[in-house]
Scaffold this active site. Sequence first.
Site, PDB file in Angstrom:
ATOM      1  CE  LYS A 168     -26.843  33.455  39.886  1.00 30.42           C
ATOM      2  NZ  LYS A 168     -25.936  32.959  38.832  1.00 30.42           N
ATOM      3  CE  LYS A 170     -24.938  33.101  43.498  1.00 36.34           C
ATOM      4  NZ  LYS A 170     -24.148  32.654  42.371  1.00 36.34           N
TER       5      LYS A 170
HETATM    6 ZN   LIG Z   1     -23.870  33.242  34.826  1.00 39.12          ZN
END
Ligand SMILES: [Zn+2]
Length: 341
Positions: A208, A261
């Site tokens: 992420k 992501k």
């Molecule tokens: Zn968070």
Amino acid sequence: MSFAVGTGRTPRMALRARRLRRTPALRGLVRETRVHPSMLVQPLFIRAGAGGREPIEAMPGQDRLGLADLPGEAARLRAAGVRAVLLFGLPAAKDAIGSGAWAIDGVVQEGIRVLRTADPALVIIADVCLCEYTSHGHCGVLAGAGDDASVDNDASLELLARSAVSLAEAGADVVAPSAMMDGQVAAIREALDEAGLTQTAILAYAAKHASAFYGPFREAADSAPAFGDRRNYQMDPANGREARREIDADVAEGADMIMLKPALPSLDLVAAARARTDLPIAAYQVSGEYAAICAAAANGWLDRRAAALESLVAIARAGADIIVTYFAAEAAGWLREEPGR
Ligand SMILES: [Zn+2]
């Protein structure tokens, strides 16, 4: 190859790719990647309080939902053919340790029970993080104070694990740890198993990035950090090799599925993950990716439907089996109209 125009000579070419692009049916026959509603996940923001949809300004078409809105939302998604949701919570109150994240009557825990009753077959994925529940907006608990404050990795693991157990006990099929704490997948797996929740799956946010594209989400979930930023736990978007190590670590810790992501800025990592693991791979088309298409379409600069569907097919082509997207319900409707898409 050169030839004179108008001489009537036909050049001999090894590749005549246009032969198979001639008609819609031929193009459909040779299409390599299809997006199907069953692979889409709709994120939902559940807020405490009496209910009533509350529009999210930077994400046109998306609302914060009260508990009373959830049965209607479940029916809308089922009618559209979307069979999975990813839940985020907006609690009534926050504190320094984010205790709302594991409260038995927490806003997402209550939301899960309402959704489960409304649609027993719905796949319910619950985000596991503390940032929506902490008064400081960081994804874990803090150690130190003032300018020296930073997120304490190992102290946060225990709270993330407690949240995951609470969400699973409420009825989540899948928990999705997004805090980017080292060791979070192993800590959650161990806690779930100890609680007898051996059938609860983990969708790990493996890589992420600290992305500018999360901006509209922070308005939606009211989760902007009160100080500093998240770059000392989320990943540097410049790092691909590090992302692959993160993927390997989450697989080794027991993730059932992994997620990348944001989606479009990470297509190379989706493809790398596909080559690296046989686990199902998800990609999250985040709030800013959605907002950018919506804003351009609202100005007449992009065709909303065509741009959204092209973005989804690109994410699938890179190797994603599952796409989390704010377009899910809308795209499922478009895909029903064009089933060969
Ligand atoms: Zn968070």
